[in-house]
Motif scaffolding. Structure first.
Motif, mmCIF file in Angstrom:
data_model
loop_
_atom_site.group_PDB
_atom_site.id
_atom_site.type_symbol
_atom_site.label_atom_id
_atom_site.label_comp_id
_atom_site.label_asym_id
_atom_site.label_seq_id
_atom_site.Cartn_x
_atom_site.Cartn_y
_atom_site.Cartn_z
ATOM 1 N N VAL A 74 0.843 -1.196 0.000
ATOM 2 C CA VAL A 74 0.000 0.000 0.000
ATOM 3 C C VAL A 74 0.879 1.248 0.000
ATOM 4 N N ASP A 75 0.470 2.292 -0.741
ATOM 5 C CA ASP A 75 1.265 3.518 -0.796
ATOM 6 C C ASP A 75 0.915 4.520 0.288
ATOM 7 N N ALA A 76 -0.327 4.458 0.790
ATOM 8 C CA ALA A 76 -0.731 5.401 1.844
ATOM 9 C C ALA A 76 -1.965 4.854 2.544
ATOM 10 N N VAL A 89 -14.726 7.682 15.149
ATOM 11 C CA VAL A 89 -13.699 8.331 14.326
ATOM 12 C C VAL A 89 -12.317 8.037 14.903
ATOM 13 N N MET A 90 -12.217 8.112 16.235
ATOM 14 C CA MET A 90 -10.910 7.887 16.873
ATOM 15 C C MET A 90 -10.423 6.457 16.653
ATOM 16 N N VAL A 91 -11.321 5.496 16.688
ATOM 17 C CA VAL A 91 -10.931 4.095 16.467
ATOM 18 C C VAL A 91 -10.290 3.941 15.082
ATOM 19 N N GLY A 92 -10.940 4.480 14.052
ATOM 20 C CA GLY A 92 -10.420 4.348 12.689
ATOM 21 C C GLY A 92 -9.131 5.122 12.496
ATOM 22 N N LEU A 93 -9.100 6.340 13.058
ATOM 23 C CA LEU A 93 -7.924 7.191 12.857
ATOM 24 C C LEU A 93 -6.706 6.637 13.597
ATOM 25 N N VAL A 94 -6.905 6.171 14.822
ATOM 26 C CA VAL A 94 -5.789 5.596 15.592
ATOM 27 C C VAL A 94 -5.264 4.337 14.896
ATOM 28 N N THR A 95 -6.178 3.531 14.370
ATOM 29 C CA THR A 95 -5.766 2.333 13.637
ATOM 30 C C THR A 95 -4.918 2.728 12.425
ATOM 31 N N ALA A 96 -5.383 3.751 11.695
ATOM 32 C CA ALA A 96 -4.640 4.216 10.515
ATOM 33 C C ALA A 96 -3.262 4.744 10.903
ATOM 34 N N LYS A 97 -3.214 5.466 12.021
ATOM 35 C CA LYS A 97 -1.921 5.998 12.475
ATOM 36 C C LYS A 97 -0.958 4.859 12.807
ATOM 37 N N LEU A 99 -0.966 1.804 11.619
ATOM 38 C CA LEU A 99 -0.539 1.149 10.375
ATOM 39 C C LEU A 99 0.459 2.023 9.626
ATOM 40 N N ALA A 100 0.208 3.336 9.618
ATOM 41 C CA ALA A 100 1.108 4.260 8.924
ATOM 42 C C ALA A 100 2.492 4.235 9.571
ATOM 43 N N MET A 101 2.481 4.197 10.900
ATOM 44 C CA MET A 101 3.751 4.183 11.616
ATOM 45 C C MET A 101 4.472 2.850 11.396
ATOM 46 N N ALA A 102 3.724 1.752 11.554
ATOM 47 C CA ALA A 102 4.337 0.424 11.425
ATOM 48 C C ALA A 102 4.864 0.188 10.010
ATOM 49 N N GLY A 103 4.106 0.663 9.022
ATOM 50 C CA GLY A 103 4.480 0.398 7.633
ATOM 51 C C GLY A 103 5.278 1.522 7.002
ATOM 52 N N ASP A 104 5.543 2.586 7.776
ATOM 53 C CA ASP A 104 6.240 3.776 7.277
ATOM 54 C C ASP A 104 5.566 4.319 6.022
ATOM 55 N N LYS A 105 4.254 4.535 6.131
ATOM 56 C CA LYS A 105 3.445 5.050 5.016
ATOM 57 C C LYS A 105 2.874 6.406 5.395
ATOM 58 N N PRO A 106 2.574 7.245 4.404
ATOM 59 C CA PRO A 106 1.896 8.497 4.731
ATOM 60 C C PRO A 106 0.482 8.232 5.250
ATOM 61 N N LEU A 107 0.073 9.079 6.201
ATOM 62 C CA LEU A 107 -1.300 9.056 6.724
ATOM 63 C C LEU A 107 -2.084 10.178 6.041
ATOM 64 N N LEU A 108 -3.273 9.849 5.538
ATOM 65 C CA LEU A 108 -4.134 10.880 4.961
ATOM 66 C C LEU A 108 -5.384 10.971 5.828
ATOM 67 N N ALA A 109 -5.509 12.082 6.563
ATOM 68 C CA ALA A 109 -6.661 12.309 7.434
ATOM 69 C C ALA A 109 -7.764 12.929 6.585
ATOM 70 N N VAL A 110 -8.789 12.137 6.300
ATOM 71 C CA VAL A 110 -9.789 12.540 5.305
ATOM 72 C C VAL A 110 -11.053 13.063 5.987
ATOM 73 N N ASN A 111 -11.574 14.146 5.446
ATOM 74 C CA ASN A 111 -12.885 14.657 5.850
ATOM 75 C C ASN A 111 -13.945 13.738 5.237
ATOM 76 N N HIS A 112 -14.764 13.137 6.086
ATOM 77 C CA HIS A 112 -15.796 12.199 5.624
ATOM 78 C C HIS A 112 -16.694 12.846 4.553
ATOM 79 N N LEU A 113 -16.987 14.130 4.739
ATOM 80 C CA LEU A 113 -17.851 14.822 3.773
ATOM 81 C C LEU A 113 -17.145 14.969 2.437
#
Ligand code: KG4
Ligand code: ZN
Length: 348
Positions: A74-76, A89-97, A99-113
């Motif tokens: 995955v690229d990001a 929201v926190m559950v999904g965002l913390v999980t993404a963080k 994974l981003a940290m573990a995989g050394d990938k960029p995190l994209l914090a997306v506005n749901h709207l």
């Protein structure tokens, strides 16, 4: 070819998706929590947050396995960072963080709207900016001029309830259970809208705002008065909602300036009667009409991955990541410059 893992957990759907820059959804999974919330007739935030926490890691693993991929491919990582029920929201965002940290990938914090707003471009490669968007979901009802990625001008919004909320409350009043939108649509198809007179709030007013609280109360009064077939009430409610949507969208088209298309997104965009009415409005203006397939209208992670891909394309590749301390946001307007609207019970 850029590949993004999308994660969505802002309401009652836990979802993960793998999407490539050429609009291919390689895999996606959605775990609905309808059963958990049904006894309460609506989403209970604490139950939602707990269910997201239990499901999200295996769901992501299963989505990767479906595509035969690993995190390293995955690229990001794109995750909904708001607006929504903050626990989820926190559950999904913390999980993404993580994974981003573990995989050394960029995190994209997306506005749901923004996910909803750009989802029509995932479905339709020919859809170009600018377009007029009706974004109608369980929490929002807005008319937006979409000028580009990150560039949204809000022309109208609801001064009280969201349209999806009105569908859900109508379903509750009619004893149709949760979630209400699809059930109301099904029942409305068998009823006669002319048999129950209902109001069309804000019709003809000079700004393209919405109001559905009075319509919702009128549905309750019609039900309590007795003597009406529930199918007729459902049909009358849906027709009143359509009349408001069409009147307000027509006004927004006049105010928006030149646009290439009329577009609808968000959960309510799954409603075929509303889609048909909007399509006719677009045709009358010589405009293309674009609506994502219903499965991309209701909450999903493919639209979050796609919003991440759009941002990467607009901001120059994988350098477009957000800091790992990006905080979850309960509120996050797409157009921060939009004035608050007048109205008694402003929620959205
Ligand atoms: O976008 P969404 O899945 O979640 C939010 O971000 O809110 O939208 C959910 C809303 C619910 O209120 C649901 O009743 C409504 O979309 N909805 C519908 C239909 N399908 C879902 N409303 C009317 N007709 C439908 N077929
Ligand atoms: Zn949504």
């Amino acid at each position: 070819m850029m590949l993004v893992l999308g994660i969505e957990s802002s309401c009652d759907e836990t979802a993960a998706a793998l999407v490539t820059a050429d609009r291919t959804i390689l895999a996606q999974r959605i775990a609905s929590q309808d059963e958990a919330h049904r006894p309460y007739g609506g989403v209970v935030p604490e139950i939602a947050a707990r269910a997201h926490a239990e499901r999200i890691a295996p769901l992501i693993a299963a989505t990767l396995a479906d595509a035969g991929l690993a995190l390293g491919d995955v690229d990001a990582i794109a995750a909904t960072a708001g607006p929504g029920l903050i626990g989820g929201v926190m559950v999904g965002l913390v999980t993404a963080k993580a994974l981003a940290m573990a995989g050394d990938k960029p995190l994209l914090a997306v506005n749901h709207l923004e996910g909803h707003a750009l989802s029509p471009r995932l479905a339709d490669p020919a859809l170009e900016f600018p377009y007029l968007l009706l974004l109608a979901s369980g929490g929002h009802c807005q008319l937006l001029l979409v000028e580009g990625v990150g560039r949204y001008r809000r022309l109208g919004t609801t001064i009280d309830d969201a349209l999806g909320e009105a569908f859900d409350k109508t379903a509750k009043v009619l004893g149709l259970g949760y979630p209400g939108g699809p059930a109301v649509e099904r029942l409305a198809a068998t009823g006669d809208a002319r048999k129950v007179p209902l109001p069309r709030p804000l019709l003809g007013t000079p700004e393209p705002h919405f109001s559905f609280a009075g319509l919702k109360s009128a549905v309750l009064r019609a039900r309590e008065a007795g003597g009406h077939d529930p199918a007729d009430i459902a049909a009358a409610f849906q027709q009143a909602a359509i009349d408001c949507v069409i009147d307000r969208t027509r006004l927004a088209l006049a105010l928006a300036g030149p646009v290439g298309a009329l577009v609808v997104a968000g959960g309510v965009a799954a409603n075929l009667a509303i889609r048909a009415a909007l399509e006719a409005l677009a045709a009358g203006h010589g405009l293309r009409f674009v609506a994502p397939p219903p499965a991309l209208c209701t909450d999903n992670a493919a639209m979050i991955a796609w919003a991440g891909l759009e941002r990467m394309a607009a901001e120059g590749g994988a350098g477009a990541g957000d800091p790992l301390d990006f905080a979850a946001r309960p509120r996050w307007p797409l157009d921060p410059a939009a004035e608050p609207v007048r109205g008694a019970g402003v929620k959205a």
